[in-house]
Design a protein around this motif. Structure first.
Motif, PDB file in Angstrom:
ATOM      1  N   LYS A  23      -3.257  -5.632  -1.870  1.00 31.60           N
ATOM      2  CA  LYS A  23      -1.828  -5.662  -1.616  1.00 31.60           C
ATOM      3  C   LYS A  23      -1.107  -6.323  -2.781  1.00 31.60           C
ATOM      4  N   VAL A  24       0.066  -5.839  -3.064  1.00 29.63           N
ATOM      5  CA  VAL A  24       0.916  -6.400  -4.115  1.00 29.63           C
ATOM      6  C   VAL A  24       2.253  -6.735  -3.464  1.00 29.63           C
ATOM      7  N   CYS A  25       2.574  -8.007  -3.402  1.00 27.56           N
ATOM      8  CA  CYS A  25       3.821  -8.470  -2.773  1.00 27.56           C
ATOM      9  C   CYS A  25       4.028  -7.819  -1.408  1.00 27.56           C
ATOM     10  N   GLY A  26       2.982  -7.788  -0.608  1.00 26.63           N
ATOM     11  CA  GLY A  26       3.062  -7.273   0.747  1.00 26.63           C
ATOM     12  C   GLY A  26       2.971  -5.767   0.882  1.00 26.63           C
ATOM     13  N   LYS A  27       2.876  -5.037  -0.214  1.00 27.16           N
ATOM     14  CA  LYS A  27       2.800  -3.574  -0.156  1.00 27.16           C
ATOM     15  C   LYS A  27       1.385  -3.124  -0.518  1.00 27.16           C
ATOM     16  N   GLU A  28       0.835  -2.257   0.321  1.00 27.43           N
ATOM     17  CA  GLU A  28      -0.510  -1.763   0.075  1.00 27.43           C
ATOM     18  C   GLU A  28      -0.525  -0.811  -1.112  1.00 27.43           C
ATOM     19  N   VAL A  29      -1.502  -1.002  -1.984  1.00 19.03           N
ATOM     20  CA  VAL A  29      -1.711  -0.125  -3.136  1.00 19.03           C
ATOM     21  C   VAL A  29      -3.127   0.423  -2.997  1.00 19.03           C
ATOM     22  N   ASP A  30      -3.273   1.740  -3.140  1.00 14.81           N
ATOM     23  CA  ASP A  30      -4.587   2.349  -2.952  1.00 14.81           C
ATOM     24  C   ASP A  30      -5.579   1.968  -4.046  1.00 14.81           C
ATOM     25  N   GLY A  31      -5.087   1.724  -5.235  1.00 12.87           N
ATOM     26  CA  GLY A  31      -5.983   1.345  -6.319  1.00 12.87           C
ATOM     27  C   GLY A  31      -5.242   0.636  -7.427  1.00 12.87           C
ATOM     28  N   GLU A  32      -5.975  -0.228  -8.123  1.00 16.35           N
ATOM     29  CA  GLU A  32      -5.428  -0.921  -9.286  1.00 16.35           C
ATOM     30  C   GLU A  32      -6.491  -0.921 -10.369  1.00 16.35           C
ATOM     31  N   GLU A  37      -1.771   5.662  -6.289  1.00 18.37           N
ATOM     32  CA  GLU A  37      -1.467   6.068  -4.913  1.00 18.37           C
ATOM     33  C   GLU A  37      -2.240   7.350  -4.629  1.00 18.37           C
ATOM     34  N   LEU A  38      -3.062   7.340  -3.593  1.00 17.55           N
ATOM     35  CA  LEU A  38      -3.888   8.489  -3.232  1.00 17.55           C
ATOM     36  C   LEU A  38      -3.327   9.171  -1.994  1.00 17.55           C
ATOM     37  N   LYS A  39      -3.168  10.468  -2.060  1.00 20.41           N
ATOM     38  CA  LYS A  39      -2.743  11.271  -0.910  1.00 20.41           C
ATOM     39  C   LYS A  39      -3.487  12.593  -0.968  1.00 20.41           C
ATOM     40  N   GLU A  40      -3.861  13.104   0.202  1.00 18.74           N
ATOM     41  CA  GLU A  40      -4.513  14.421   0.237  1.00 18.74           C
ATOM     42  C   GLU A  40      -3.530  15.489  -0.224  1.00 18.74           C
ATOM     43  N   PHE A  87       7.491   8.580  -2.858  1.00 21.16           N
ATOM     44  CA  PHE A  87       8.286   7.511  -2.228  1.00 21.16           C
ATOM     45  C   PHE A  87       7.527   6.179  -2.294  1.00 21.16           C
ATOM     46  N   GLN A  88       6.249   6.181  -1.920  1.00 19.08           N
ATOM     47  CA  GLN A  88       5.449   4.955  -1.949  1.00 19.08           C
ATOM     48  C   GLN A  88       5.233   4.464  -3.376  1.00 19.08           C
ATOM     49  N   ALA A  89       5.017   5.372  -4.303  1.00 22.66           N
ATOM     50  CA  ALA A  89       4.795   4.989  -5.693  1.00 22.66           C
ATOM     51  C   ALA A  89       6.036   4.321  -6.292  1.00 22.66           C
ATOM     52  N   ILE A  90       7.214   4.833  -5.965  1.00 24.01           N
ATOM     53  CA  ILE A  90       8.458   4.244  -6.484  1.00 24.01           C
ATOM     54  C   ILE A  90       8.606   2.807  -5.997  1.00 24.01           C
ATOM     55  N   LYS A 132       7.309  -1.135  -9.878  1.00 30.08           N
ATOM     56  CA  LYS A 132       7.775  -2.286 -10.663  1.00 30.08           C
ATOM     57  C   LYS A 132       6.698  -3.341 -10.912  1.00 30.08           C
ATOM     58  N   PHE A 133       5.540  -3.219 -10.263  1.00 32.98           N
ATOM     59  CA  PHE A 133       4.464  -4.191 -10.434  1.00 32.98           C
ATOM     60  C   PHE A 133       3.397  -3.734 -11.427  1.00 32.98           C
ATOM     61  N   PHE A 134       3.551  -2.537 -11.980  1.00 30.03           N
ATOM     62  CA  PHE A 134       2.514  -1.967 -12.843  1.00 30.03           C
ATOM     63  C   PHE A 134       3.102  -1.406 -14.134  1.00 30.03           C
ATOM     64  N   HIS A 135       2.301  -1.483 -15.207  1.00 30.12           N
ATOM     65  CA  HIS A 135       2.720  -0.909 -16.496  1.00 30.12           C
ATOM     66  C   HIS A 135       2.701   0.619 -16.446  1.00 30.12           C
ATOM     67  N   TYR A 136       1.748   1.174 -15.709  1.00 34.75           N
ATOM     68  CA  TYR A 136       1.624   2.621 -15.518  1.00 34.75           C
ATOM     69  C   TYR A 136       1.357   2.862 -14.038  1.00 34.75           C
ATOM     70  N   PHE A 137       1.741   4.028 -13.535  1.00 37.73           N
ATOM     71  CA  PHE A 137       1.474   4.335 -12.134  1.00 37.73           C
ATOM     72  C   PHE A 137       1.163   5.822 -11.997  1.00 37.73           C
ATOM     73  N   TYR A 138       0.110   6.126 -11.220  1.00 38.23           N
ATOM     74  CA  TYR A 138      -0.313   7.507 -11.009  1.00 38.23           C
ATOM     75  C   TYR A 138      -0.434   7.831  -9.530  1.00 38.23           C
ATOM     76  N   ILE A 139      -0.059   9.046  -9.200  1.00 32.88           N
ATOM     77  CA  ILE A 139      -0.313   9.620  -7.890  1.00 32.88           C
ATOM     78  C   ILE A 139      -1.461  10.599  -8.078  1.00 32.88           C
ATOM     79  N   ILE A 140      -2.446  10.536  -7.178  1.00 34.82           N
ATOM     80  CA  ILE A 140      -3.560  11.480  -7.236  1.00 34.82           C
ATOM     81  C   ILE A 140      -3.581  12.250  -5.919  1.00 34.82           C
ATOM     82  N   THR A 141      -3.497  13.581  -6.014  1.00 35.11           N
ATOM     83  CA  THR A 141      -3.521  14.448  -4.833  1.00 35.11           C
ATOM     84  C   THR A 141      -4.516  15.574  -5.044  1.00 35.11           C
ATOM     85  N   ARG A 142      -4.871  16.219  -3.957  1.00 42.71           N
ATOM     86  CA  ARG A 142      -5.635  17.466  -4.051  1.00 42.71           C
ATOM     87  C   ARG A 142      -4.657  18.568  -4.431  1.00 42.71           C
ATOM     88  N   ILE A 143      -5.160  19.582  -5.090  1.00 46.26           N
ATOM     89  CA  ILE A 143      -4.329  20.746  -5.394  1.00 46.26           C
ATOM     90  C   ILE A 143      -5.124  22.014  -5.106  1.00 46.26           C
TER      91      ILE A 143
END
Length: 122
Positions: free
Chosen positions: A1-10, A25-28, A36-39, A43-54
């Motif tokens: 967790k980062v400032c009370g918000k769950e993060v799937d990976g760091e 942030e991981l989503k099927e 929405f969750q990534a936004i 602010k807590f990360f230098h880079y941020f990625y969403i990983i989904t199935r396609i």
């Protein structure tokens, strides 16, 4: 967790003089919810990625929406959030790279302070 918000990976990259944090942030399939969750956590990360199935249908639909300028894609690009897709046939593919963003000093200090007091786990 980062400032009370769950993060799937760091991911923490440590170089000689620099440390960079990457949030994940991981989503099927639900890309709009992932954005929405990534936004909220960006602010807590230098880079941020969403990983989904396609798959062909899923990917084609989102490419069409991106070309049309759908608001959730604009928000993803404005917040410098990257997107990685996964397909059983292809594997992982970078669909859009995340861009570097400075972490707000106030937010980072609050997070470090909470970790130091044992209130949160990394």
């Amino acid at each position: 967790k980062v400032c009370g918000k769950e993060v799937d990976g760091e991911i923490v990259l440590k170089m000689r003089t620099v440390k960079r944090r990457i949030g994940v942030e991981l989503k099927e399939w639900n890309l709009s919810q992932a954005i929405f969750q990534a936004i909220e956590r960006r602010k807590f990360f230098h880079y941020f990625y969403i990983i989904t199935r396609i798959n062909k249908t899923f990917f084609g639909d989102y490419v069409y929406q991106a070309v049309r300028g759908e608001p959730f894609f604009k928000k993803m690009f404005e917040n410098k959030i990257g997107w990685i897709g996964y397909s059983d046939r292809i594997g992982f593919i970078m669909l859009f790279p995340s861009k570097f963003m400075k972490i707000g000093v106030g937010e980072w200090e609050k997070w470090q302070e909470r970790i130091g007091k044992g209130g949160m786990k990394q």
